[in-house]
Design a protein around this motif. Structure first.
Motif, short mmCIF file in Angstrom:
data_model
loop_
_atom_site.label_atom_id
_atom_site.label_comp_id
_atom_site.label_asym_id
_atom_site.label_seq_id
_atom_site.Cartn_x
_atom_site.Cartn_y
_atom_site.Cartn_z
N ASP A 200 2.86 77.90 -42.14
CA ASP A 200 3.33 76.86 -43.06
C ASP A 200 3.63 75.57 -42.31
O ASP A 200 3.14 74.50 -42.67
CB ASP A 200 4.59 77.36 -43.78
CG ASP A 200 5.18 76.28 -44.67
OD1 ASP A 200 4.48 75.84 -45.61
OD2 ASP A 200 6.32 75.86 -44.41
N ALA A 210 -5.48 73.50 -47.74
CA ALA A 210 -5.48 74.77 -48.47
C ALA A 210 -4.52 75.75 -47.81
O ALA A 210 -4.28 75.69 -46.61
CB ALA A 210 -6.89 75.36 -48.47
N PRO A 211 -3.96 76.67 -48.61
CA PRO A 211 -3.15 77.72 -48.02
C PRO A 211 -4.00 78.50 -47.03
O PRO A 211 -5.20 78.68 -47.23
CB PRO A 211 -2.78 78.60 -49.20
CG PRO A 211 -2.98 77.76 -50.41
CD PRO A 211 -4.07 76.78 -50.06
N GLN A 212 -3.36 78.95 -45.95
CA GLN A 212 -4.09 79.65 -44.90
C GLN A 212 -4.27 81.11 -45.20
O GLN A 212 -3.33 81.79 -45.57
CB GLN A 212 -3.30 79.54 -43.59
CG GLN A 212 -3.33 78.15 -43.02
CD GLN A 212 -4.73 77.74 -42.65
OE1 GLN A 212 -5.41 78.43 -41.92
NE2 GLN A 212 -5.20 76.65 -43.22
N GLY A 213 -5.48 81.61 -44.99
CA GLY A 213 -5.73 83.05 -45.04
C GLY A 213 -5.61 83.58 -43.63
O GLY A 213 -4.67 83.24 -42.92
N ALA B 109 4.75 88.63 -51.54
CA ALA B 109 4.11 87.57 -52.34
C ALA B 109 5.18 86.70 -53.02
O ALA B 109 5.07 85.47 -53.03
CB ALA B 109 3.18 88.20 -53.38
N SER B 113 5.91 82.64 -52.32
CA SER B 113 5.88 81.65 -53.41
C SER B 113 7.26 81.01 -53.59
O SER B 113 7.39 79.81 -53.78
CB SER B 113 5.33 82.31 -54.68
OG SER B 113 6.31 82.38 -55.67
N ARG B 118 3.06 77.50 -47.23
CA ARG B 118 1.62 77.30 -47.34
C ARG B 118 0.89 78.35 -46.50
O ARG B 118 0.17 78.04 -45.56
CB ARG B 118 1.26 75.89 -46.89
CG ARG B 118 1.91 74.86 -47.80
CD ARG B 118 1.81 73.48 -47.25
NE ARG B 118 0.44 72.99 -47.29
CZ ARG B 118 0.12 71.72 -47.06
NH1 ARG B 118 1.05 70.84 -46.78
NH2 ARG B 118 -1.12 71.35 -47.12
N HIS B 120 -1.13 82.23 -47.08
CA HIS B 120 -1.66 83.11 -48.10
C HIS B 120 -1.20 84.53 -47.86
O HIS B 120 -0.96 84.93 -46.72
CB HIS B 120 -3.19 83.04 -48.09
CG HIS B 120 -3.79 83.60 -49.34
ND1 HIS B 120 -4.19 84.90 -49.44
CD2 HIS B 120 -4.05 83.03 -50.54
CE1 HIS B 120 -4.68 85.11 -50.66
NE2 HIS B 120 -4.60 83.99 -51.34
N GLU B 121 -1.05 85.30 -48.95
CA GLU B 121 -0.57 86.68 -48.77
C GLU B 121 -1.61 87.56 -48.08
O GLU B 121 -1.33 88.70 -47.72
CB GLU B 121 -0.13 87.29 -50.10
CG GLU B 121 -1.13 87.14 -51.22
CD GLU B 121 -0.54 87.54 -52.58
OE1 GLU B 121 -0.45 88.74 -52.82
OE2 GLU B 121 -0.19 86.64 -53.37
N SER B 122 -2.83 87.04 -47.88
CA SER B 122 -3.84 87.80 -47.12
C SER B 122 -3.67 87.58 -45.61
O SER B 122 -4.37 88.19 -44.80
CB SER B 122 -5.24 87.38 -47.53
OG SER B 122 -5.51 86.07 -47.05
N ASN B 123 -2.74 86.70 -45.23
CA ASN B 123 -2.50 86.46 -43.80
C ASN B 123 -2.04 87.77 -43.13
O ASN B 123 -1.24 88.51 -43.70
CB ASN B 123 -1.42 85.37 -43.67
CG ASN B 123 -1.25 84.89 -42.25
OD1 ASN B 123 -0.73 85.62 -41.41
ND2 ASN B 123 -1.69 83.68 -41.98
#
Lengths: 217, 217
Positions: A200, A210-213, B109, B113, B118, B120-123
């Motif tokens: 973040d 974009a939000p980071q994967g 998650a 939020s 920023r 992603h929950e796939s991180n």
């Protein structure tokens, strides 16, 4: 229950359960016949604890045995168990004997006194801290000590939350287990949170929209 | 300098230096004759970095190779290197597929939020966090999520301090190295500080009057 059911309930294979019993991590089942033993809920719970310390905490079997021995000993005051659990996480690496080590030890002693922490500089955690700071200084990151008090503020906040959580457990045996769970698994929780907060903070600072994967994606 | 001098300066044995070169962690020296190579300050610095990641960061050689490849690639944006460094610390353990896992993923998650992170929950860090929380829930410590925001506050504070520190480095290559050092060694620093703060907090809460030495003492 029989060992097969204990295995099904916990997902731990039967030979592994037998190994934990041999190593003293798990008390033996109650013998119900010549070659059959019965296991109860305490065994199930202890197995879950062992797996969590192994899988999430990344501890070694020998270290877990030490911590569980401390948990099971009613003579040990709570803060000693906490100390034992914490010390097990600490590293035991090659010692350096150079100017950076000496300077880092001074930084740690100053920090402990400045913050009024009731911890002695001979504490293994203090030695680990000095080791990490000395390694940074050798890499030319001696200035990292300037953010040390930010780190210490955050560490105090986490420690207060941990103790508050442990203090709510009513039964002493739950409390002792809570200390172990909080110390070892709380470490894994904080590490993951810090990495998320990094994603973040760096997204904000270095401007990705974009939000980071996956970080490596 | 010759390899022998590089070894003396860094304390890394000659065969180990050769091993790092073979594994691609350290660039080869410049050949000055048929069987002699010359090493410079960049080699010395890189060796210190490798040792710190190994000894203090507890990383494996293969993981260090990945991170250094990211550090050396000028095409990689900084936050990707940060992601790579952080992901290497994360654990890759047995997956569970149960109610606790699903609930923990929801908690994570919600947290991301709620805090407007920023990320992603796939991180991978989010997956590690869910794994640790699920392990706690299986041990009956599901209520630990109540202190999760205290942890997250502290993690944000540490992440801000890290980024502030990295941002001060002028040269980009120093900055990239600073990210790796901060992420991996900063982890060791925070872990040690948290343990010291525990000793202090538990001494205050459970009333031991003398400063604590070895926790197990």
């Amino acid at each position: 229950m029989r060992i097969g059911e204990l295995s099904r309930k916990t997902g731990v294979p039967v030979p592994t359960i037998k190994y934990y019993v041999r190593e003293g991590l798990l008390p033996p089942g109650e013998l119900t016949s010549r070659n059959q033993a019965s296991y109860g809920e305490a065994h199930e719970r202890r197995l879950q604890l062992i797996r969590a310390l192994l899988d999430v905490g990344g501890m070694k079997v020998a270290a877990i045995a030490d911590v569980l021995a401390a948990v099971d000993d009613p003579e040990r005051p709570l803060h000693k168990v906490l100390g034992a659990a914490a010390d097990r996480i600490g590293s035991a690496h090659a010692e350096h004997d150079d100017a950076e080590s000496a300077a880092a030890q001074d930084v740690v002693a100053d920090l402990i006194s400045r913050r009024g922490w009731r911890a002695h500089e001979s504490n293994p955690a203090a030695a680990d801290l000095a080791k990490a700071l000395a390694a940074m200084a050798r890499l030319g990151h001696g200035a990292f000590t300037e953010v040390l008090d930010d780190y210490a503020d955050a560490a105090e906040q986490v420690a207060r939350a941990d103790l508050r959580y442990v203090d709510r457990q009513v039964a002493v045996e739950d409390r002792v287990e809570g200390v172990v769970v909080g110390t070892v698994l709380g470490e894994a929780v904080f590490s993951a949170l810090r990495r998320l907060a990094h994603v973040d903070a760096s997204a904000r600072l270095y401007g990705t929209d974009a939000p980071q994967g996956r970080g490596t994606g």
